[in-house]
Design a protein around this motif. Structure first.
Motif, PDB file in Angstrom:
ATOM      1  N   GLU A  65       0.826  -1.201   0.000  1.00  0.00           N
ATOM      2  CA  GLU A  65       0.000   0.000   0.000  1.00  0.00           C
ATOM      3  C   GLU A  65       0.859   1.248   0.000  1.00  0.00           C
ATOM      4  OE1 GLU A  65      -3.499   2.296   2.492  1.00  0.00           O
ATOM      5  OE2 GLU A  65      -2.298   0.777   3.509  1.00  0.00           O
ATOM      6  N   LEU A  66       1.867   1.275   0.859  1.00  0.00           N
ATOM      7  CA  LEU A  66       2.762   2.435   0.917  1.00  0.00           C
ATOM      8  C   LEU A  66       3.471   2.623  -0.413  1.00  0.00           C
ATOM      9  CD1 LEU A  66       4.037   4.719   2.530  1.00  0.00           C
ATOM     10  CD2 LEU A  66       5.742   3.076   3.367  1.00  0.00           C
ATOM     11  N   SER A  67       3.928   1.550  -1.001  1.00  0.00           N
ATOM     12  CA  SER A  67       4.592   1.621  -2.302  1.00  0.00           C
ATOM     13  C   SER A  67       3.663   2.222  -3.349  1.00  0.00           C
ATOM     14  CB  SER A  67       5.039   0.227  -2.726  1.00  0.00           C
ATOM     15  OG  SER A  67       5.581   0.262  -4.016  1.00  0.00           O
ATOM     16  N   SER A  68       2.440   1.764  -3.377  1.00  0.00           N
ATOM     17  CA  SER A  68       1.461   2.258  -4.341  1.00  0.00           C
ATOM     18  C   SER A  68       1.145   3.737  -4.114  1.00  0.00           C
ATOM     19  CB  SER A  68       0.187   1.423  -4.239  1.00  0.00           C
ATOM     20  OG  SER A  68      -0.823   1.967  -5.018  1.00  0.00           O
ATOM     21  N   VAL A  69       0.956   4.117  -2.858  1.00  0.00           N
ATOM     22  CA  VAL A  69       0.633   5.513  -2.543  1.00  0.00           C
ATOM     23  C   VAL A  69       1.782   6.441  -2.921  1.00  0.00           C
ATOM     24  CG1 VAL A  69       0.193   7.124  -0.641  1.00  0.00           C
ATOM     25  CG2 VAL A  69      -1.061   4.972  -0.760  1.00  0.00           C
ATOM     26  N   LEU A  70       3.016   6.050  -2.600  1.00  0.00           N
ATOM     27  CA  LEU A  70       4.164   6.894  -2.947  1.00  0.00           C
ATOM     28  C   LEU A  70       4.315   7.026  -4.454  1.00  0.00           C
ATOM     29  CD1 LEU A  70       6.858   5.791  -0.341  1.00  0.00           C
ATOM     30  CD2 LEU A  70       5.482   7.873  -0.351  1.00  0.00           C
ATOM     31  N   SER A  71       4.128   5.941  -5.165  1.00  0.00           N
ATOM     32  CA  SER A  71       4.232   5.960  -6.625  1.00  0.00           C
ATOM     33  C   SER A  71       3.169   6.858  -7.246  1.00  0.00           C
ATOM     34  CB  SER A  71       4.120   4.538  -7.164  1.00  0.00           C
ATOM     35  OG  SER A  71       4.140   4.533  -8.554  1.00  0.00           O
ATOM     36  N   GLU A  72       1.940   6.684  -6.819  1.00  0.00           N
ATOM     37  CA  GLU A  72       0.833   7.489  -7.372  1.00  0.00           C
ATOM     38  C   GLU A  72       0.973   8.958  -6.997  1.00  0.00           C
ATOM     39  OE1 GLU A  72      -1.571   6.692  -9.614  1.00  0.00           O
ATOM     40  OE2 GLU A  72      -0.353   4.876  -9.738  1.00  0.00           O
ATOM     41  N   SER A  73       1.398   9.241  -5.771  1.00  0.00           N
ATOM     42  CA  SER A  73       1.542  10.643  -5.375  1.00  0.00           C
ATOM     43  C   SER A  73       2.650  11.324  -6.168  1.00  0.00           C
ATOM     44  CB  SER A  73       1.777  10.777  -3.873  1.00  0.00           C
ATOM     45  OG  SER A  73       3.014  10.255  -3.506  1.00  0.00           O
ATOM     46  N   PHE A  74       3.752  10.593  -6.442  1.00  0.00           N
ATOM     47  CA  PHE A  74       4.818  11.187  -7.239  1.00  0.00           C
ATOM     48  C   PHE A  74       4.323  11.504  -8.650  1.00  0.00           C
ATOM     49  CE2 PHE A  74       8.574  11.232  -9.947  1.00  0.00           C
ATOM     50  CZ  PHE A  74       9.368  12.136  -9.249  1.00  0.00           C
ATOM     51  N   LYS A  75       3.545  10.602  -9.235  1.00  0.00           N
ATOM     52  CA  LYS A  75       3.015  10.833 -10.587  1.00  0.00           C
ATOM     53  C   LYS A  75       2.104  12.057 -10.616  1.00  0.00           C
ATOM     54  CE  LYS A  75       3.030   5.938 -11.759  1.00  0.00           C
ATOM     55  NZ  LYS A  75       2.167   4.759 -11.964  1.00  0.00           N
TER      56      LYS A  75
END
Length: 178
Positions: A113-123
């Motif tokens: 979940e953290l990985s997904s959130v960080l990736s999406e927020s960076f995009k």
């Protein structure tokens, strides 16, 4: 990442919360109590590089010396704010090297979940950064307020996008002259 990468060194120096699983004699000065021991269950913030080394090392009974906890900048509160609207979170106030710290933490914790959130927020934030860089006028001074909340990787992205926009403008003006 280079051994001499200043950003990597600063990321590794970021303090993370740790819980000692054993009593450590003579290291009370880390808690501000010189001459005392660090008791089992004591919680303190250590630089990531030290916390990581102590967390992966084992003592004689094959127990971990300490456990690493997620830093405050990656807490559930921050993750929820990033999910809601990543563009409104001032990452620099949380950690100057927010994404680099997140990547290092994800190397230690398997948190999808953290990985997904960080990736999406960076995009999401990268789109805003690119838009600001392309429309910030001729100088970086015009975008100073926007830059204030960006972490170091985002600032580098902004500078690169801004400089490329300027280079394209110069190239286009030279084409018109020719």
């Amino acid at each position: 990442m280079s051994y001499y990468d200043v950003d990597a060194i600063l990321t590794d120096a970021q303090k993370v919360p740790c819980t000692f699983e054993i009593t450590v004699p003579g290291l009370g000065y880390l808690e501000g109590n010189p001459g005392n021991d660090i008791k089992q269950g004591a919680k303190l913030e250590l630089p990531l590089w030290l916390g990581e080394m102590l967390a992966v090392s084992r003592n004689a009974s094959e127990e971990s010396n300490l456990t690493l906890d997620l830093p405050k900048c990656l807490s559930a509160h921050v993750v929820n704010a990033l999910k809601a609207d990543a563009r409104t979170v001032e990452l620099r106030a949380l950690a100057p090297h927010f994404y680099a710290l997140g990547a290092r933490i994800l190397d230690l914790f398997e948190d999808e979940e953290l990985s997904s959130v960080l990736s999406e927020s960076f995009k999401k934030r990268a789109r805003e950064i690119a838009d600001q860089a392309h429309n910030s006028g001729r100088s970086l001074g015009d975008a100073a307020d926007f830059l204030r909340g960006l972490d170091e990787e985002e600032r580098q992205l902004f500078r690169t996008a801004h400089e490329s926009t300027k280079a394209v403008r110069v190239w286009m003006s030279e084409l018109k002259k020719a």
